[in-house]
Design a protein around this motif. Structure first.
Motif, PDB file in Angstrom:
ATOM      1  N   THR A 140       0.824  -1.201   0.000  1.00  0.00           N
ATOM      2  CA  THR A 140       0.000   0.000   0.000  1.00  0.00           C
ATOM      3  C   THR A 140       0.863   1.258   0.000  1.00  0.00           C
ATOM      4  O   THR A 140       0.584   2.225  -0.703  1.00  0.00           O
ATOM      5  CB  THR A 140      -0.918   0.009   1.235  1.00  0.00           C
ATOM      6  OG1 THR A 140      -1.768  -1.137   1.191  1.00  0.00           O
ATOM      7  CG2 THR A 140      -1.781   1.260   1.267  1.00  0.00           C
ATOM      8  N   GLN A 169      -8.075  12.589   0.466  1.00  0.00           N
ATOM      9  CA  GLN A 169      -7.584  11.295   0.917  1.00  0.00           C
ATOM     10  C   GLN A 169      -8.566  10.184   0.542  1.00  0.00           C
ATOM     11  O   GLN A 169      -8.151   9.058   0.270  1.00  0.00           O
ATOM     12  CB  GLN A 169      -7.334  11.313   2.423  1.00  0.00           C
ATOM     13  CG  GLN A 169      -6.124  12.145   2.814  1.00  0.00           C
ATOM     14  CD  GLN A 169      -5.673  11.890   4.239  1.00  0.00           C
ATOM     15  OE1 GLN A 169      -6.224  11.057   4.946  1.00  0.00           O
ATOM     16  NE2 GLN A 169      -4.652  12.624   4.672  1.00  0.00           N
ATOM     17  N   ALA A 173      -7.557   6.944  -1.599  1.00  0.00           N
ATOM     18  CA  ALA A 173      -7.844   5.592  -1.105  1.00  0.00           C
ATOM     19  C   ALA A 173      -8.478   4.729  -2.185  1.00  0.00           C
ATOM     20  O   ALA A 173      -8.110   3.555  -2.350  1.00  0.00           O
ATOM     21  CB  ALA A 173      -8.754   5.663   0.120  1.00  0.00           C
ATOM     22  N   THR A 178      -7.289   0.995  -0.929  1.00  0.00           N
ATOM     23  CA  THR A 178      -7.178   0.800   0.513  1.00  0.00           C
ATOM     24  C   THR A 178      -8.190   1.710   1.197  1.00  0.00           C
ATOM     25  O   THR A 178      -9.110   2.212   0.554  1.00  0.00           O
ATOM     26  CB  THR A 178      -5.734   1.083   0.991  1.00  0.00           C
ATOM     27  OG1 THR A 178      -5.610   0.718   2.354  1.00  0.00           O
ATOM     28  CG2 THR A 178      -5.347   2.531   0.809  1.00  0.00           C
ATOM     29  N   THR A 179      -8.030   1.922   2.502  1.00  0.00           N
ATOM     30  CA  THR A 179      -8.965   2.749   3.253  1.00  0.00           C
ATOM     31  C   THR A 179      -8.367   4.124   3.521  1.00  0.00           C
ATOM     32  O   THR A 179      -7.149   4.311   3.481  1.00  0.00           O
ATOM     33  CB  THR A 179      -9.303   2.090   4.602  1.00  0.00           C
ATOM     34  OG1 THR A 179      -8.099   1.976   5.376  1.00  0.00           O
ATOM     35  CG2 THR A 179      -9.901   0.706   4.389  1.00  0.00           C
ATOM     36  N   ARG A 180      -9.238   5.085   3.829  1.00  0.00           N
ATOM     37  CA  ARG A 180      -8.759   6.431   4.111  1.00  0.00           C
ATOM     38  C   ARG A 180      -7.833   6.474   5.340  1.00  0.00           C
ATOM     39  O   ARG A 180      -6.806   7.178   5.303  1.00  0.00           O
ATOM     40  CB  ARG A 180      -9.943   7.386   4.316  1.00  0.00           C
ATOM     41  CG  ARG A 180      -9.494   8.828   4.544  1.00  0.00           C
ATOM     42  CD  ARG A 180     -10.606   9.708   5.064  1.00  0.00           C
ATOM     43  NE  ARG A 180     -10.104  11.015   5.412  1.00  0.00           N
ATOM     44  CZ  ARG A 180      -9.437  11.306   6.537  1.00  0.00           C
ATOM     45  NH1 ARG A 180      -9.178  10.338   7.403  1.00  0.00           N
ATOM     46  NH2 ARG A 180      -9.013  12.518   6.771  1.00  0.00           N
ATOM     47  N   ILE A 183      -4.394   5.570   4.250  1.00  0.00           N
ATOM     48  CA  ILE A 183      -3.813   6.670   3.471  1.00  0.00           C
ATOM     49  C   ILE A 183      -3.307   7.753   4.416  1.00  0.00           C
ATOM     50  O   ILE A 183      -2.207   8.297   4.253  1.00  0.00           O
ATOM     51  CB  ILE A 183      -4.853   7.251   2.493  1.00  0.00           C
ATOM     52  CG1 ILE A 183      -5.194   6.232   1.398  1.00  0.00           C
ATOM     53  CG2 ILE A 183      -4.343   8.557   1.874  1.00  0.00           C
ATOM     54  CD1 ILE A 183      -4.055   5.910   0.466  1.00  0.00           C
TER      55      ILE A 183
END
Length: 223
Positions: A140, A169, A173, A178-180, A183
């Motif tokens: 990531t 953000q 993401a 991925t998720t905030r 990030i």
């Protein structure tokens, strides 16, 4: 995520060689929507465009951020009757609109125009392949670093420390996959290391390349 080299707009698209019209869009204005009729190609003169797709349950995924020198909507040239993604202006944006028939004529008749457009398509396809490899094999943290560098046009005319367009953000993401919160963790890490600066807008420094060039031991946060 998709970016390309700048097209030779001054001598071709701003001339009478290719018939086109100018369209202006405010920030967050839709340019076209997934499912719309696909009848023209667009060229970005100024500003930025977010490309996204929405699945059956309404979940949005950002598939690219385009900037000056990029084309979009070229799928109509392959016979696609409908738009397969949604295009939204992320900053005030000026586009050149080229109708499908005129685009096909220009590609057949104007050799310079055709050559540049082919280079654009080859570059975009190469970037899509690199995006897929990045998504499959990189962490990531590295995917985020690569995304930021691409948004900053890293490698184009040696531009260092470029300010990014308005990118949240949440948008990063969806682009990275991925998720905030993850990030946010890596953005804070990059800022502490001096790789980026941000107070509202994000400035990417060339030192961010260090994330891609050096293999680090895997950690829970970087998985």
């Amino acid at each position: 995520m998709t970016t390309t080299s700048v097209f030779d707009a001054p001598t071709l698209l701003r001339s009478a060689i290719v018939k086109r019209r100018v369209a202006e869009y405010a920030r967050n204005a839709p340019v076209f929507t997934q499912g719309d009729a696909s009848t023209f190609v667009l060229y970005i003169q100024r500003g930025g465009i977010k490309l996204s797709v929405i699945n059956e349950v309404g979940k949005e995924a950002v598939i690219g951020i385009l900037g000056p020198g990029d084309f979009l909507g070229e799928g109509c040239l392959s016979g696609l009757p409908f738009r397969t993604s949604t295009a939204t202006a992320i900053v005030p944006t000026r586009l050149l609109v080229i109708e499908k028939g005129e685009m096909i004529r220009a590609l057949h008749k104007e050799n310079k125009f055709s050559d540049h457009f082919i280079k654009h398509m080859v570059s975009r396809n190469s970037r899509i392949e690199a995006d897929l490899v990045d998504q499959l094999f990189n962490s990531t943290e590295k995917r985020l670093a690569r995304t930021l560098l691409l948004l900053a046009d890293y490698g184009k005319q040696g531009q260092p420390q470029k300010m990014l367009p308005k990118v949240s953000q949440e948008m990063l993401a969806t682009m990275v996959g991925t998720t905030r919160p993850r990030i946010n963790v890596f953005m804070n890490k990059f800022r502490k290391l001096g790789y980026i600066d941000y107070k509202g807008a994000i400035k990417v420094n060339n030192s961010l390349m260090n994330v891609l060039l050096h293999d680090e031991p895997p950690s829970h946060a970087a998985a």
